[in-house]
Design an enzyme around this catalytic site. Sequence first.
Site, PDB file in Angstrom:
ATOM      1  CG  HIS A   1      -2.081  -0.899   1.109  1.00  0.00           C
ATOM      2  ND1 HIS A   1      -3.204  -0.795   1.890  1.00  0.00           N
ATOM      3  CD2 HIS A   1      -2.316  -1.941   0.274  1.00  0.00           C
ATOM      4  CE1 HIS A   1      -4.079  -1.727   1.560  1.00  0.00           C
ATOM      5  NE2 HIS A   1      -3.550  -2.438   0.587  1.00  0.00           N
TER       6      HIS A   1
ATOM      7  CE1 TYR B   1      -6.168   4.006  10.897  1.00  0.00           C
ATOM      8  CE2 TYR B   1      -5.669   3.879   8.546  1.00  0.00           C
ATOM      9  CZ  TYR B   1      -5.444   3.473   9.846  1.00  0.00           C
ATOM     10  OH  TYR B   1      -4.485   2.517  10.091  1.00  0.00           O
TER      11      TYR B   1
ATOM     12  N   PRO C   1      -4.565  -0.053  18.536  1.00  0.00           N
ATOM     13  CG  PRO C   1      -6.396  -1.297  17.831  1.00  0.00           C
ATOM     14  CD  PRO C   1      -5.792  -0.663  19.050  1.00  0.00           C
TER      15      PRO C   1
ATOM     16  CE  LYS D   1       3.929   3.304  13.806  1.00  0.00           C
ATOM     17  NZ  LYS D   1       3.586   2.682  12.548  1.00  0.00           N
TER      18      LYS D   1
ATOM     19  CE1 TYR E   1      -1.589   3.938   9.522  1.00  0.00           C
ATOM     20  CE2 TYR E   1      -0.304   2.820   7.836  1.00  0.00           C
ATOM     21  CZ  TYR E   1      -1.453   2.924   8.602  1.00  0.00           C
ATOM     22  OH  TYR E   1      -2.440   1.981   8.451  1.00  0.00           O
TER      23      TYR E   1
END
Length: 399
Positions: free
Chosen positions: A76, A205, A301, A305, A393
């Site tokens: 991704h 998200y 979550p 991580k 991220y």
Amino acid sequence: MTGPRHTTVGIIGGGPAGLLLARLLHRAGIDCTVLESRDRAYVERRQRAGILEQGTVDVLRACGAGERLDREGLVHDGIELRYDGRAHRLDFPALTGGRRVTVYAQTEVVKDLIALQLASGPPLLFGAQALSVTGAAAGSPRIRYLHEGREHTLTCDYVVGCDGFHGVARNAVPADERRTYERSYPYSWLGVLAEVPPSSDELIYAHSARGFALFSMRTPTVSRLYLQVPNGTDLADWPDDRIWDELETRSALDTPGGTSGKLERGPITAKSVLPMRSSVTEPMRYGRLLLAGDAAHIVPPTGAKGLNLAVADVTVLARALTHLHHTGSTDLLDAYSATCLRRVWRAEHFSSFMTTTLHADPDQSPFETRLQLSQLDRIATSPHAAAELAENYTGVPLV
């Protein structure tokens, strides 16, 4: 099968942290033994994380566990943020100088590492329940464990606890020798697996007044989806239609522009409720006992991580033990806790930021909601803010 009576490194826990550490030590010529309390089938079914940072992928490839990952993992290049009826995509390679993430479930990582270990690695004992760790402060650690109905003792030069927050290893550190920093969040995640292709090629998200939603995937035909729900939620209150309706409502856009079209629905095959909390135990070393992964830290979550921190821990630890093996110097081992904790607290901060920015606190005021929207708008309009999120991220470099 009875395990050895002595090993250089005794590893408690056969999850990804313990298995990867064993693999790295084996390749460095350091003998070790892994004790896992559950059976192999249970370990290979545990549903956990699914997002691998670039550094995690690199480590798995380097230790010989990358063949199926490269074949089946979904690379991704970004994520999409949805808020206030709008959509904004973050382009990770453009913001980070080329870094990206890979969707590959933790269950698959574990399967790959188990197969390698059983084929050519050090001893791996399933159904071996660690009962106690003693002697770590005196320099002669011992693990007492139960296997096939009999008690055994494994003496070690070092013990590594990869057995989670409630495991034997963490609790072997005297209470007055450790400090634990914790935070509980006033909401949980309702997570589902659905036999339906993902509605988007990348993760979404979604922030909404009704609560957070996350649209992820396990494979091109299996979706992994999450909804913010109150703590103590009963799964019986969430039939499939209600889940799909809520996912659709929370991800709705006022105008076209998102990366996905209409939400695809399908059979839901698994449901679970995951409480949200943060925890860090310091230090991550007590004499010859070292903690790694969830035994030392837990993150919500939202920032993806947990697994990646565990990989970073054991990568640092494997290098330190290899350095000791070749040079006799404990310099890197002595720095293990401090080295890892710098990364741990950065990840804790990022995970907390993602969680509190995207979720609706039950007691949240309209003012606080507007602050969240302002922060999300800054990420969408400021290259600097976007790069900060993308760099965290995708993961800061392991070295």
